[in-house]
Design a protein around this motif. Sequence first.
Motif, PDB file in Angstrom:
ATOM      1  N   GLU A 162       0.946  -1.117   0.507  1.00 62.20           N
ATOM      2  CA  GLU A 162       0.030  -0.051  -0.327  1.00 62.20           C
ATOM      3  C   GLU A 162       0.814   1.137  -0.138  1.00 62.20           C
ATOM      4  O   GLU A 162       1.427   0.917   0.715  1.00 62.20           O
ATOM      5  N   THR A 166      -1.134   2.157  -5.229  1.00 61.10           N
ATOM      6  CA  THR A 166      -2.441   1.569  -4.981  1.00 61.10           C
ATOM      7  C   THR A 166      -2.928   3.019  -4.610  1.00 61.10           C
ATOM      8  O   THR A 166      -4.261   2.901  -4.616  1.00 61.10           O
ATOM      9  N   LEU A 246      -3.244  -1.506 -10.513  1.00 59.91           N
ATOM     10  CA  LEU A 246      -2.289  -0.789  -9.363  1.00 59.91           C
ATOM     11  C   LEU A 246      -3.492  -1.156  -8.209  1.00 59.91           C
ATOM     12  O   LEU A 246      -3.306  -1.850  -6.969  1.00 59.91           O
ATOM     13  N   GLY A 247      -4.381  -0.262  -8.593  1.00 59.55           N
ATOM     14  CA  GLY A 247      -5.171   0.419  -6.852  1.00 59.55           C
ATOM     15  C   GLY A 247      -6.558  -0.488  -7.920  1.00 59.55           C
ATOM     16  O   GLY A 247      -6.806  -0.687  -6.364  1.00 59.55           O
ATOM     17  N   PRO A 250      -3.506  -4.935  -5.857  1.00 59.29           N
ATOM     18  CA  PRO A 250      -2.682  -4.512  -5.450  1.00 59.29           C
ATOM     19  C   PRO A 250      -1.699  -5.660  -6.206  1.00 59.29           C
ATOM     20  O   PRO A 250      -1.157  -5.892  -5.323  1.00 59.29           O
TER      21      PRO A 250
END
Length: 332
Positions: A162, A166, A246-247, A250
């Motif tokens: 995180e 992300t 990617l957000g 993840p």
Amino acid sequence: MNSTPTSAVITPGQKSRSMLERVIREPLLGPIGALLLAILIFSIITPTFLNPNNVSLILQQSVVVGILAVGQTLIILTSGIDLSIGSVAVLGTLVAAQALGTTGPFVALGATLLVCMALGAVNGGLVTVLRLPPFIVTLGTFTAIQAATRLFAGSQTYQVPEGPLTFLGTSFRIGTFSTTYGVVAMLLVYAVVWYALSQTAWGKHVYAVGGNMTAAKLSGIKSDRTLFSVYLVTGIIAMIAAWAALGRIPNADPNAYQNANLETITAVVIGGTSLFGGRGSVIGTLIGTLIVGVLRNGLTQAGVDSLYQNIATGILVIIAVAVDQFARRRTS
């Protein structure tokens, strides 16, 4: 002798023809009507369809393909097609994930941007310098990028911690409605490209090149430069889609978004952009993206098998292309 003026009687057939001609002249009317009809049907069939959480889910599920569809719109407006755009984004996620292991997140995003722009430049160079058909060029790069992606990743999936990579998956609330920064990023991409196409000379050149490249060259437009810039911008958009991916999930997976290339074409065509170039808009593409998202979500809630969902989507694409063909004949 006074004569009473007679009013022309409009028959139902004439009304239907005039309505059809209006839809042809206004390409957004059809997609908007289809979206509203789909929303109405699914809100009746499934009582939870218009639940704020479900609406938010539809938007979030549309983010990656929706962003990529903006780049696809630009390519199709120039009378081309890009079969590699989804693969470029997937490679971008892997570059970011691997670069993060040795550098900071912002350097990783910068590396992703460079890679995606470089691949866009390769496509643009092959189309403008070697005069190769966009379909063949991007089919070749799609195959090469897919193989390179698996080799680069060693067929592994990379977890992304995180942080900035992300960030676009971070949620926030507007009143009672919850959404993510990825949705905001998607809408911003649409807004920026809409402005560029409708309010700048570059946008007018894009439409001119797609409508008739010979005429564009004769009018003084540097067609090759415009065409190359479109592929370069598409690379930038692919990088934003990679960041949004990617957000959403993840991790960087070389097997992710296998159908993204075709899904972007579906959204663009359903949104009213002509496959023959020079006609369409990113607003239509946004509506097309939402139509696909609403269709898939509504059919899933109704318990319809995913294979039947693909059939329904395919039929929609065929109808959209048929309408485009009919419109071209009516206006030519």
